[in-house]
Write a protein that holds these residues in place. Structure first.
Motif, PDB file in Angstrom:
ATOM      1  N   THR A  96       0.854  -1.294   0.067  1.00  0.00           N
ATOM      2  CA  THR A  96       0.009  -0.012  -0.212  1.00  0.00           C
ATOM      3  C   THR A  96       0.920   1.397   0.000  1.00  0.00           C
ATOM      4  O   THR A  96       1.624   1.338   0.858  1.00  0.00           O
ATOM      5  N   GLY A 182     -12.301  -6.555   5.727  1.00  0.00           N
ATOM      6  CA  GLY A 182     -11.012  -5.972   5.686  1.00  0.00           C
ATOM      7  C   GLY A 182     -10.331  -5.346   6.937  1.00  0.00           C
ATOM      8  O   GLY A 182     -11.373  -5.097   7.853  1.00  0.00           O
ATOM      9  N   LYS A 188      -9.171   1.341   3.339  1.00  0.00           N
ATOM     10  CA  LYS A 188     -10.249   0.601   3.100  1.00  0.00           C
ATOM     11  C   LYS A 188     -11.661   1.263   3.112  1.00  0.00           C
ATOM     12  O   LYS A 188     -12.595   0.722   2.713  1.00  0.00           O
ATOM     13  N   GLN A 190     -13.988   2.313   5.560  1.00  0.00           N
ATOM     14  CA  GLN A 190     -15.034   1.977   5.918  1.00  0.00           C
ATOM     15  C   GLN A 190     -15.979   3.006   6.252  1.00  0.00           C
ATOM     16  O   GLN A 190     -17.237   2.964   6.307  1.00  0.00           O
ATOM     17  N   GLY A 262     -17.860  -3.199  -1.216  1.00  0.00           N
ATOM     18  CA  GLY A 262     -16.358  -2.643  -1.106  1.00  0.00           C
ATOM     19  C   GLY A 262     -16.009  -1.280  -1.672  1.00  0.00           C
ATOM     20  O   GLY A 262     -16.114  -1.250  -2.913  1.00  0.00           O
ATOM     21  N   SER A 264     -12.967   0.243  -0.988  1.00  0.00           N
ATOM     22  CA  SER A 264     -11.493   0.644  -0.586  1.00  0.00           C
ATOM     23  C   SER A 264     -10.837   1.464  -1.813  1.00  0.00           C
ATOM     24  O   SER A 264     -11.065   1.391  -3.233  1.00  0.00           O
ATOM     25  N   GLU A 267      -6.447  -1.652  -3.285  1.00  0.00           N
ATOM     26  CA  GLU A 267      -6.374  -3.162  -3.086  1.00  0.00           C
ATOM     27  C   GLU A 267      -5.354  -3.923  -4.104  1.00  0.00           C
ATOM     28  O   GLU A 267      -5.524  -3.501  -5.351  1.00  0.00           O
ATOM     29  N   CYS A 270      -7.588  -8.408  -2.892  1.00  0.00           N
ATOM     30  CA  CYS A 270      -8.728  -8.250  -2.001  1.00  0.00           C
ATOM     31  C   CYS A 270      -9.286  -9.866  -1.988  1.00  0.00           C
ATOM     32  O   CYS A 270     -10.524 -10.205  -2.627  1.00  0.00           O
TER      33      CYS A 270
END
Length: 353
Positions: A96, A182, A188, A190, A262, A264, A267, A270
């Motif tokens: 990342t 995740g 990510k 969320q 998702g 994100s 990734e 994933c």
């Protein structure tokens, strides 16, 4: 295959609940099925895996060995391994980018070091492969020649067997259940899932849609932000933060939920997307990084606005037949991840060394 019979693997750390670790064990299984002697070596080893995995200090380098070198983070044995006489193959799982960790200087340093090691490994690597086209393109950008894509991360047979044993009544049936799996970390996204939930409540009213978040907390500050955001929006009763889940509980959720969502920003592959499809759970995911390799084209999201995403999700909630069509399309995509297909890819790759 070019006269060698031993293909060992090294990964910096290995754990029972880690995605890369699962891929390492699955690759070992495929290598053994191809007739190779194969042992996994690591530096940090979960207590539960000691005996199954050996410490890198126990490794005996040899020019007769092929060593699969898994790279997803920086580690202290990099220079040592680059000095081995083995024929080295780099397997890239993505790192990342550090700008996603602007509030965590320690994590920034770790990932920047990992990317630097990716570059310094280049002269010592015979061949390379990645688990997604996105990751392979990153290798090309660093200077690696012709990396191939072999997504040997998820044992489809094992996933399908787990799905058959999973419970089907673990979530309330009177609401539409959204799931994301995740690590709790800012890239990510969320918190945007919470925003989408809020928009869905404006469409359907309260208590009609519930969000379930599964994953280890990697950024405590971000977890605090999510909790505060949930409270501010008045969604405490409609967001279920599960935390790190056992495989059994994870598959129960995947088999009981209505949609995996998702969003994100980054990734590499994933794995939960693929596992969800195995469980018959339809997936919508933002087109970031390697998601396209994992998901295919059905279910890719190109928009980022929470309101727009909520409208897309609402369309599936209102039309179960549309949701079923999505599920069936994604089931067809699973074929490229079958054990037989991956084993053939690995055989061809090794024949080319």
């Amino acid at each position: 295959m070019k006269g060698f019979h031993t293909v060992h693997q090294f990964t910096p750390a290995i754990a029972t609940s880690d995605g890369v670790s699962q891929g390492v064990f699955y690759t070992q299984q495929l290598l053994r099925e191809l007739g190779f002697f194969s042992i996994v070596y690591a530096n940090h080893i979960d207590d539960a895996l000691k005996g199954r995995v050996l410490h890198i200090d126990e490794y005996h380098p040899s020019a007769n060995n092929v060593l699969f070198y898994h790279h997803a983070i920086s580690h202290k044995h990099h220079e040592l391994i680059m000095g081995f006489p083995d024929l080295r193959v780099l397997i890239y799982h993505n790192i990342t980018p550090s700008h996603f960790f602007k509030d965590s200087p320690h994590l920034q340093e770790i990932v920047d070091c990992g990317r630097a090691q990716l570059r310094t490994a280049l002269p010592h690597i015979t061949a390379s492969y990645a688990d997604s086209r996105y990751n392979a393109n990153e290798l090309v950008s660093v200077g690696y020649s012709n990396p191939v894509v072999i997504p040997a991360l998820v044992d489809m047979g094992r996933c399908l067997a787990r799905a058959e044993k999973a419970g089907t009544n673990c979530l309330p049936s009177d609401v539409f259940n959204l799931l994301f799996v995740g690590r709790i970390v800012s890239n990510k996204n969320q918190h945007q899932l919470v925003n989408v939930l809020y928009s869905l409540q404006e469409i359907f009213g309260k208590d009609r849609v519930k969000l379930h978040l599964i994953g280890k907390v990697s950024e405590p500050e971000y977890m605090d932000f999510i909790n505060a955001h949930i409270s501010t929006l008045g969604l405490a009763n409609m967001v279920n933060i599960v935390g790190l889940a056992s495989d059994e509980l994870l598959y129960d959720y995947m088999c009981c939920a209505d949609l995996f969502l998702g969003l994100s920003e980054h990734e590499g592959f994933c794995m939960p997307v693929l596992e969800s499809i195995c469980c018959g759970l339809p997936v919508l995911a933002y087109k970031a990084g390697g998601i396209e390799t994992t998901l295919g084209y059905a279910g890719l999201l190109s928009c980022k606005a929470s309101n727009a995403i909520a409208q897309i999700v609402a369309g599936y909630i209102k039309d179960p037949a549309k949701l079923e069509t999505l599920r069936q399309s994604q089931q067809k995509h699973l074929q490229q991840f079958s054990g037989a297909h991956l084993k053939q890819q690995l055989r061809e790759f090794l024949n080319g060394l």
